[in-house]
Design a protein around this motif. Structure first.
Motif, PDB file in Angstrom:
ATOM      1  N   THR A  66      11.519 -63.744  17.685  1.00 37.98           N
ATOM      2  CA  THR A  66      11.088 -64.776  18.632  1.00 37.98           C
ATOM      3  C   THR A  66      11.166 -64.274  20.072  1.00 37.98           C
ATOM      4  OG1 THR A  66      11.843 -66.525  17.136  1.00 37.98           O
ATOM      5  CG2 THR A  66      11.496 -67.130  19.438  1.00 37.98           C
ATOM      6  N   ALA A  67      12.232 -63.590  20.400  1.00 35.67           N
ATOM      7  CA  ALA A  67      12.401 -63.060  21.760  1.00 35.67           C
ATOM      8  C   ALA A  67      11.341 -62.014  22.079  1.00 35.67           C
ATOM      9  CB  ALA A  67      13.802 -62.471  21.917  1.00 35.67           C
ATOM     10  N   ASP A  68      11.060 -61.132  21.093  1.00 36.99           N
ATOM     11  CA  ASP A  68      10.051 -60.091  21.312  1.00 36.99           C
ATOM     12  C   ASP A  68       8.673 -60.706  21.507  1.00 36.99           C
ATOM     13  OD1 ASP A  68       9.193 -57.224  21.241  1.00 36.99           O
ATOM     14  OD2 ASP A  68       8.074 -57.944  19.491  1.00 36.99           O
ATOM     15  N   ILE A  69       8.368 -61.736  20.701  1.00 37.58           N
ATOM     16  CA  ILE A  69       7.068 -62.415  20.840  1.00 37.58           C
ATOM     17  C   ILE A  69       6.955 -63.075  22.205  1.00 37.58           C
ATOM     18  CG2 ILE A  69       5.719 -64.386  19.994  1.00 37.58           C
ATOM     19  CD1 ILE A  69       6.743 -63.698  17.172  1.00 37.58           C
ATOM     20  N   ALA A  70       8.017 -63.741  22.648  1.00 38.21           N
ATOM     21  CA  ALA A  70       7.991 -64.415  23.950  1.00 38.21           C
ATOM     22  C   ALA A  70       7.767 -63.419  25.079  1.00 38.21           C
ATOM     23  CB  ALA A  70       9.291 -65.184  24.159  1.00 38.21           C
ATOM     24  N   GLN A  71       8.418 -62.255  24.984  1.00 33.55           N
ATOM     25  CA  GLN A  71       8.271 -61.243  26.031  1.00 33.55           C
ATOM     26  C   GLN A  71       6.841 -60.709  26.082  1.00 33.55           C
ATOM     27  OE1 GLN A  71      10.637 -57.733  25.439  1.00 33.55           O
ATOM     28  NE2 GLN A  71      10.621 -57.182  27.596  1.00 33.55           N
ATOM     29  N   ARG A  72       6.312 -60.362  24.923  1.00 30.97           N
ATOM     30  CA  ARG A  72       4.944 -59.854  24.884  1.00 30.97           C
ATOM     31  C   ARG A  72       3.945 -60.944  25.319  1.00 30.97           C
ATOM     32  NH1 ARG A  72       3.859 -55.362  21.055  1.00 30.97           N
ATOM     33  NH2 ARG A  72       5.856 -54.370  20.583  1.00 30.97           N
ATOM     34  N   GLN A  73       4.226 -62.171  24.943  1.00 36.43           N
ATOM     35  CA  GLN A  73       3.362 -63.282  25.341  1.00 36.43           C
ATOM     36  C   GLN A  73       3.312 -63.405  26.855  1.00 36.43           C
ATOM     37  OE1 GLN A  73       3.446 -67.243  23.172  1.00 36.43           O
ATOM     38  NE2 GLN A  73       4.370 -67.885  25.098  1.00 36.43           N
ATOM     39  N   THR A  74       4.462 -63.299  27.502  1.00 33.10           N
ATOM     40  CA  THR A  74       4.510 -63.347  28.968  1.00 33.10           C
ATOM     41  C   THR A  74       3.710 -62.210  29.575  1.00 33.10           C
ATOM     42  OG1 THR A  74       6.704 -64.370  28.887  1.00 33.10           O
ATOM     43  CG2 THR A  74       6.035 -63.362  30.960  1.00 33.10           C
ATOM     44  N   GLY A  75       3.817 -61.030  28.997  1.00 34.39           N
ATOM     45  CA  GLY A  75       3.073 -59.872  29.499  1.00 34.39           C
ATOM     46  C   GLY A  75       1.569 -60.084  29.398  1.00 34.39           C
ATOM     47  N   SER A  76       1.118 -60.685  28.289  1.00 36.94           N
ATOM     48  CA  SER A  76      -0.317 -60.936  28.112  1.00 36.94           C
ATOM     49  C   SER A  76      -0.820 -61.947  29.135  1.00 36.94           C
ATOM     50  CB  SER A  76      -0.588 -61.454  26.697  1.00 36.94           C
ATOM     51  OG  SER A  76      -0.213 -60.496  25.733  1.00 36.94           O
ATOM     52  N   ILE A  77      -0.036 -62.995  29.357  1.00 45.48           N
ATOM     53  CA  ILE A  77      -0.443 -64.031  30.308  1.00 45.48           C
ATOM     54  C   ILE A  77      -0.539 -63.451  31.714  1.00 45.48           C
ATOM     55  CG2 ILE A  77       0.254 -66.206  31.380  1.00 45.48           C
ATOM     56  CD1 ILE A  77       1.500 -66.968  28.669  1.00 45.48           C
ATOM     57  N   GLN A  78       0.412 -62.592  32.072  1.00 44.67           N
ATOM     58  CA  GLN A  78       0.386 -61.964  33.391  1.00 44.67           C
ATOM     59  C   GLN A  78      -0.843 -61.081  33.586  1.00 44.67           C
ATOM     60  OE1 GLN A  78       4.153 -59.963  33.735  1.00 44.67           O
ATOM     61  NE2 GLN A  78       5.271 -61.847  34.265  1.00 44.67           N
ATOM     62  N   LYS A  79      -1.332 -60.511  32.496  1.00 45.56           N
ATOM     63  CA  LYS A  79      -2.524 -59.666  32.564  1.00 45.56           C
ATOM     64  C   LYS A  79      -3.817 -60.480  32.434  1.00 45.56           C
ATOM     65  CE  LYS A  79      -0.580 -55.280  31.008  1.00 45.56           C
ATOM     66  NZ  LYS A  79      -1.052 -54.528  32.193  1.00 45.56           N
TER      67      LYS A  79
END
Length: 724
Positions: A82-95
């Motif tokens: 869950t933590a890894d998904i949240a981190q990658r999700q934030t990265g995608s949104i920022q891009k």
């Protein structure tokens, strides 16, 4: 920071987390299954019954079976994923990468349990292997779709949380309310409990999550999505309206507020184009729904389509535009109107309602902002500008004349320009150059055709040379034609529009004995102005039922507003007669009809011609509101001679001995009767040598007088008495 390059990769990562939950329960299920029991899932053994009686209520048989991983290890693994998904999700949104599952969760305010339920139901849409896993966990090879019970067992750790999570499957909860998921029953079970019902992701939601933006197929007959291209600054609207819309658009948060516009105006006044321009300023799309096409739908179907339309607008990140809203203002459509307004108030979405009539909502929620925008008709200068924009330079004078005659909205000008291009292409396939005649014909074709249901269209055939009247009457007819030609100059450019609230149309009275040229004059006016002429059918208007006549008249004037046609009321005293003293209810309602006509004539901006044989029977209130009153006298000998001469077609064979001077001098009759005599004489001649002789005229005259109820003595035919 790591990220998901695509939305699908994010969904697959979330499904890996769901896979771990499924794997844990499969381990437990394997522990209690008998490997040699071929009837597993089809037969309930006594041992299984005993286990069912011993297990805690609300939990599956395998709930407390140990797994290769301890509960702490499973929880730790899940938290890490869950933590890894949240981190990658934030990265995608920022891009700036659009993650559709994340947007779905945000748009519809889904909880983590809602999201995971959606993923469990989505899995079989991506891999049919999940169907076998779900059948295995539900101990039945026929149960290939996840049930509510299976979803709760997979996502809830204990009975208390499972009981609480049931609320997420109520009709008012987001998953079912917005039709993201559908509940369906096992066909072998009647009225099953909620836990036994199965779940399926809506087909449009599946397509959305997988990157498809095509409209829901159920909406295709009623809706269309557009990405706006037009800008506010390009619209021909009053500056005040554009400035206010521009200020609203600067507040980007307006997208997230409950803002409702009601755009009021006739067809083609740029209501939809303005909504597009407003959305263009906000950087969002526009979903348009044609409400008139939904009128035939039953209420339940109507509610479903409206809910799907709002869901589609959310998925497309678009505002929603309801065309033809005033069709729901009829008393028999109250339930449909309330259903729509309920959705409007419930969804936090920028909404446009569009209609022709004035409307204000009642009992609106306090946190809902309602803005009514009234769209005015174009000025003559704006119409010229639009004509130039749509067809190019065709000469300033013809376009000004066109704008004066046809008080079109922007949409009508656009449609007429397209029709003119088609007409020009048909007349000259090689060049296709648009002429002024093409434009006039196109304007007539674009005028409202519904008027023909209550009136008869008359094609003008008479010209100035055909009508025989004294100079004073002819000059008056020319004046009233000029009234129409220069109406825009006087009202718009010279400012009389602001000085007058009513009475800006043209009301004319033609009065005189039958046959003196009243209808002919109406045709001459229509031909000179190149406008359609509609003769009102009194039999379709006047009704013996109270209130029906006013209803028919209202419809006529309403349709005429958009027809750019001349309304011709022949025998007008039948409708516009004098009001009488009230002695009973019939008198009262008869007077109401007259009063209603007075009101409608003052409000109408078009041309109305009233013709009557008895001017004294007309109500004085009507006469006072007339712009022109024209008396048609019986023709004198000089004018009768012109009429006798002009009525003969060039092709008809006539004897040189026809004594038209005698006919004009001896018979004092109006032009209508002369026309009848000439036509009757032509038929007599056709059966008697093929040449019109004086004998034919004499016989035709005698029959015309008999028809009029008058007796001619033989001596009145003078030297032609022998032809009788």
């Amino acid at each position: 920071m790591e990220y998901y390059p695509t939305s699908v990769e994010h969904i697959l990562a979330e499904l890996e987390r769901i896979d771990l939950l499924i794997r844990v329960q499969v381990w437990r299920m394997q522990h209690i299954q008998s490997s040699d029991n071929e009837l597993q899932g089809l037969l309930i053994s006594e041992q299984e019954i005993e286990e069912l009686l011993r297990q805690p209520i609300g939990l599956p048989r395998w709930a407390n079976i140990p797994t290769p991983l301890s509960s702490i290890e499973v929880q730790t693994a899940l938290e890490g994923m869950t933590a890894d998904i949240a981190q990658r999700q934030t990265g995608s949104i920022q891009k700036g990468i659009k993650l559709r599952l994340h947007e779905l969760v945000c748009h519809f305010q889904l909880t983590p349990l809602d999201r995971d339920t959606l993923l469990i139901c989505l899995a079989p849409e991506l891999d049919l292997g999940y169907e076998r896993l779900y059948a295995y966990l539900q101990d039945d090879v026929r149960k290939k779709r996840p049930s509510v019970d299976l979803v709760l067992n997979l996502l809830c750790a204990d009975f208390k949380s499972k009981l609480s999570a049931r609320q997420r499957f109520l009709p008012t909860a987001p998953l079912l309310k917005h039709q993201l998921l559908h509940l369906f029953d096992d066909s072998s079970q009647q009225q099953p409990p909620l836990l036994s019902k199965y779940l399926k992701v809506d087909e449009r939601v599946v397509n959305y999550l997988l990157g498809n933006d095509e409209l829901d197929t159920r909406l295709l007959p009623y809706a269309k999505y557009t990405w706006p291209q037009v800008k506010l600054e390009d619209l021909l609207l009053p500056l005040e309206i554009k400035e206010r819309l521009g200020l609203l658009a600067l507040e980007k948060q307006i997208i997230k507020t409950r803002l409702i516009f009601y755009f009021q105006g006739t067809y083609g006044v740029a209501k939809h184009t303005t909504a597009e321009a407003f959305c263009q300023e906000l950087g969002i799309g526009l979903l348009t729904v044609e409400l008139e096409r939904l009128l035939s739908a039953k209420l339940r179907e109507f509610e479903t389509i409206i809910a799907l339309a709002y869901r589609e607008a959310v998925l497309q990140s678009a505002a929603i535009y309801f065309e033809g809203f005033d069709a729901l203002l009829a008393s028999d459509k109250a339930a449909w109107r309330l259903a729509l307004l309920h959705q409007v108030q419930e969804m936090q979405l920028l909404t446009f309602l569009a209609g022709n009539t004035i409307w204000e909502p009642s009992n609106a929620q306090s946190d809902l902002t309602f803005l009514r925008v009234e769209f005015p008709l174009l000025t003559a200068a704006q119409r010229v500008e639009l004509w130039t924009r749509f067809i190019g330079e065709q000469g300033i004078a013809p376009l000004q004349d066109l704008a004066n005659k046809f008080r079109f909205s922007g949409g009508q000008i656009r449609d007429a320009a397209a029709t003119a291009r088609n007409l020009a292409c048909w007349q000259d396939p090689t060049q296709g150059q648009i002429t002024i005649n093409n434009l006039i014909a196109a304007c007539r074709l674009q005028s409202n055709r519904q008027l023909s249901e209550m009136a008869r269209k008359i094609t003008p055939r008479y010209k100035w040379s055909d009508i025989i009247l004294p100079d004073e009457q002819k000059n008056t007819i020319q004046e009233l034609c000029n009234y129409v030609k220069y109406r825009s100059l006087v009202y718009d450019e010279w400012g009389f529009e602001k000085k007058l609230s009513l009475g800006k149309g043209l009301n004319i009275l033609f009065a005189g004995p039958p046959g003196t040229g009243k209808t002919m004059a109406a045709e001459v006016v229509a031909g000179e102005l190149e406008l359609d002429l509609y003769k009102i059918d009194l039999s379709a208007v006047v009704s013996k039922y109270i209130g029906e006549t006013e209803k028919h008249l209202s419809r006529i004037f309403q349709e005429a507003e958009t027809s750019n046609a001349i309304l011709f009321f022949d025998e007008a005293d039948a409708l516009f007669g004098k009001r009488t003293e009230v002695s009973d209810a019939h008198d009262r309602y008869a007077n109401l009809e007259v009063s209603y006509l007075l009101q409608r004539m003052e409000e109408y901006d078009g041309v109305v011609i009233l013709a009557t044989n008895f001017r004294k029977n007309m109500d004085e209130a009507f006469v006072r509101r007339l712009h022109f009153t024209l008396d048609f006298p019986l023709p004198d000998e000089k004018h009768r001679r012109h009429i006798w001469q002009n009525l003969w077609p060039d092709a008809i064979p006539r004897s040189a001995e026809l004594d038209l001077d005698f006919m004009a001098r001896r018979f004092e009759i109006p032009g209508g009767n002369i026309r009848n005599i000439v036509l009757a004489a032509a038929f007599l001649a056709a059966d008697d040598g093929g040449v019109v002789q004086m004998c034919h005229l004499v016989r035709a005259t005698r029959r015309e007088y008999q028809k009029m109820g008058k007796v001619l003595m033989e001596g009145e035919f003078g030297e032609y008495m022998g032809h009788l």
